[in-house]
Design an enzyme around this catalytic site. Structure first.
Site, PDB file in Angstrom:
ATOM      1  N   CYS A 146       0.813  -1.221   0.000  1.00 56.97           N
ATOM      2  CA  CYS A 146       0.000   0.000   0.000  1.00 56.97           C
ATOM      3  C   CYS A 146       0.846   1.271   0.000  1.00 56.97           C
ATOM      4  CB  CYS A 146      -0.936   0.018   1.202  1.00 56.97           C
ATOM      5  SG  CYS A 146      -2.091  -1.363   1.228  1.00 56.97           S
TER       6      CYS A 146
ATOM      7  N   ARG B 132     -19.703   9.027  -0.258  1.00 57.35           N
ATOM      8  CA  ARG B 132     -21.133   8.958   0.043  1.00 57.35           C
ATOM      9  C   ARG B 132     -21.471  10.006   1.102  1.00 57.35           C
ATOM     10  NH1 ARG B 132     -19.566   3.591  -0.239  1.00 57.35           N
ATOM     11  NH2 ARG B 132     -19.517   3.385   2.024  1.00 57.35           N
TER      12      ARG B 132
ATOM     13  N   HIS C 218      -8.998   3.047  -2.364  1.00 57.36           N
ATOM     14  CA  HIS C 218      -7.595   2.713  -2.114  1.00 57.36           C
ATOM     15  C   HIS C 218      -7.041   1.847  -3.243  1.00 57.36           C
ATOM     16  CE1 HIS C 218      -3.950   1.724  -0.132  1.00 57.36           C
ATOM     17  NE2 HIS C 218      -4.377   0.788   0.692  1.00 57.36           N
TER      18      HIS C 218
ATOM     19  N   CYS D   6       0.211   2.379   6.374  1.00 54.41           N
ATOM     20  CA  CYS D   6       0.476   0.998   6.785  1.00 54.41           C
ATOM     21  C   CYS D   6       0.521   0.104   5.552  1.00 54.41           C
ATOM     22  CB  CYS D   6      -0.586   0.515   7.770  1.00 54.41           C
ATOM     23  SG  CYS D   6      -2.272   0.478   7.108  1.00 54.41           S
TER      24      CYS D   6
END
Length: 395
Positions: A92, A212, A350, A380
């Site tokens: 990530c 949203r 993501h 992380c």
């Protein structure tokens, strides 16, 4: 004299749903990344022939993203064949690691101008596609962790248990993420960082798809725990099963790119930098608990800079799961009003290899909007790692 690495600008695509109904389906990953590279060139005015390297994160480098997607994107953007490129994978944190590698090369005097980028189209190449049904760990690693490795969702649950984070806290943070992202979108705070994408059918995609504004505690309360597993429940009886799809980052498609140059070179070339890269850090932690690495990574980079958490005007902590940010807040004592001020990955999504670029863009926009000086970016990563980077606003 030590050179400083500065970020001239950062551009990203809209972040859209990483499934077959997503707004970017049909766009090739190479073209998506090439589009943000071309947009970055146009915005900064840099001659691409002056770029020493392009470093792009990609966590799923198979299928349409295989064969060094960074190099393919450079050529697809029409840049000179002499511009090299490489694709990296720190999970990530890949795009953030690209930023840190770029800054290191510039500070060392090895290079003058580097693009730090990232791309992942999770609608095209879904998670685990690169494993080809094989065991990616091997017998020696499995032997070291005899109790077995776990999925990231279980790690998020373990973090919630260790830091006494409940379901209501997770849901409240998720609502906050969506509402802040919706407010930023409504106010036009995201417009400058997004480069619209034209689909093959001519449709223009210019907005993030996962936000949203109507998100509420009542809606989230109806969601079931996303990762409940009876075997894991028996192994870890302390887990409270508080993480849902609503308090997890969304699987997404997206790309991002930033121009990093030496400060003296920026002046010589007539470029106006937005921020300086002060210091970076990367850490490893227990790969089972895994996602708490943002805590020691933050501690390390603050120690290296001589800064305290109160010196950080805006922080971006990737919302892989709500408990990650909530545990980070408890450990650091940071002011929540300075953290993810425009929302986070729970709202934006993501696309794993590109998220560091989105966080960088949002961080710089928020720093400038608040007239802050120092910003912190931390992410992380699976396998028990985390990056942290401190930036100083210049414009």
């Amino acid at each position: 004299m030590t050179r400083r690495a500065v970020v001239v600008d950062v551009v990203r695509s809209p972040f859209t749903k990483g499934k077959d109904t997503g707004a970017l389906v049909g766009v090739h990953p190479v073209d998506l990344l090439a589009g943000v590279l071309a947009a970055l060139q146009e915005r900064t005015g840099i001659d691409p022939g002056r770029i020493d390297d392009v470093i792009a994160g990609c966590v799923l480098p198979v299928g349409e993203q295989s064969g060094n997607v960074a190099r393919h994107a450079v050529l697809a953007a029409g840049w000179p064949e002499e511009v090299p490129a490489t694709t990296i994978d720190r999970k990530c944190g890949s795009a953030q690691q690209a930023l840190q590698f770029a800054a290191q090369a510039v500070v060392a005097g090895e290079q003058d101008a580097v693009i730090a980028a990232g791309v992942d189209m999770m609608s095209t190449v879904p998670m685990k596609a690169n494993r080809l049904g094989r065991d990616e760990l091997g017998p020696r690693l499995r032997g070291r962790y005899a109790d077995g490795m776990v999925r990231q969702g279980i790690s998020a649950e373990l973090i919630a248990a260790r830091w006494s984070i409940g379901r209501e806290e997770c849901d409240a943070w998720s609502v906050r993420s969506h509402r802040r992202a919706a407010a930023a979108e409504e106010a036009g705070d995201l417009t400058a960082q997004i480069q619209p994408v034209i689909r093959p059918d001519g449709t223009v995609v210019d907005r993030d798809e996962g936000i949203r504004a109507e998100s509420s505690m009542e809606t989230l309360a109806r969601l079931k725990p996303a990762f409940r597993d009876e075997a894991m429940a028996e192994r870890y009886p302390e887990i409270g099963w508080v993480v849902t799809a609503g308090s997890s980052s969304q699987v997404s498609d997206g790309a991002a790119a930033a121009l990093v140059v030496a400060e003296d070179v920026a002046e010589r070339w007539g470029l106006r930098p937005r921020a300086a890269v002060v210091r970076g850090a990367v850490v490893g932690v227990d790969p089972v608990l895994m996602l708490h690495g943002v805590i020691p990574a933050t501690e390390r980079v603050l120690t290296r800079t001589g800064l305290a958490i109160d010196d950080i005007d805006v922080a971006e902590v990737n919302e892989a799961f709500a408990p990650v940010v909530l545990a980070w807040l408890k450990e650091t004592g940071a002011d929540p009003e300075r953290v993810n001020v425009h929302g986070g990955a729970i709202a934006f999504g993501h696309p794993v290899g590109a998220s560091g670029g989105r966080l960088l863009a949002t961080l710089l926009d928020a720093l400038e909007g608040r007239h802050g000086r120092y910003g912190l970016l931390t992410m992380c990563e699976s396998g028990g790692m985390a990056n942290a980077t401190v930036l100083e606003r210049l414009s």
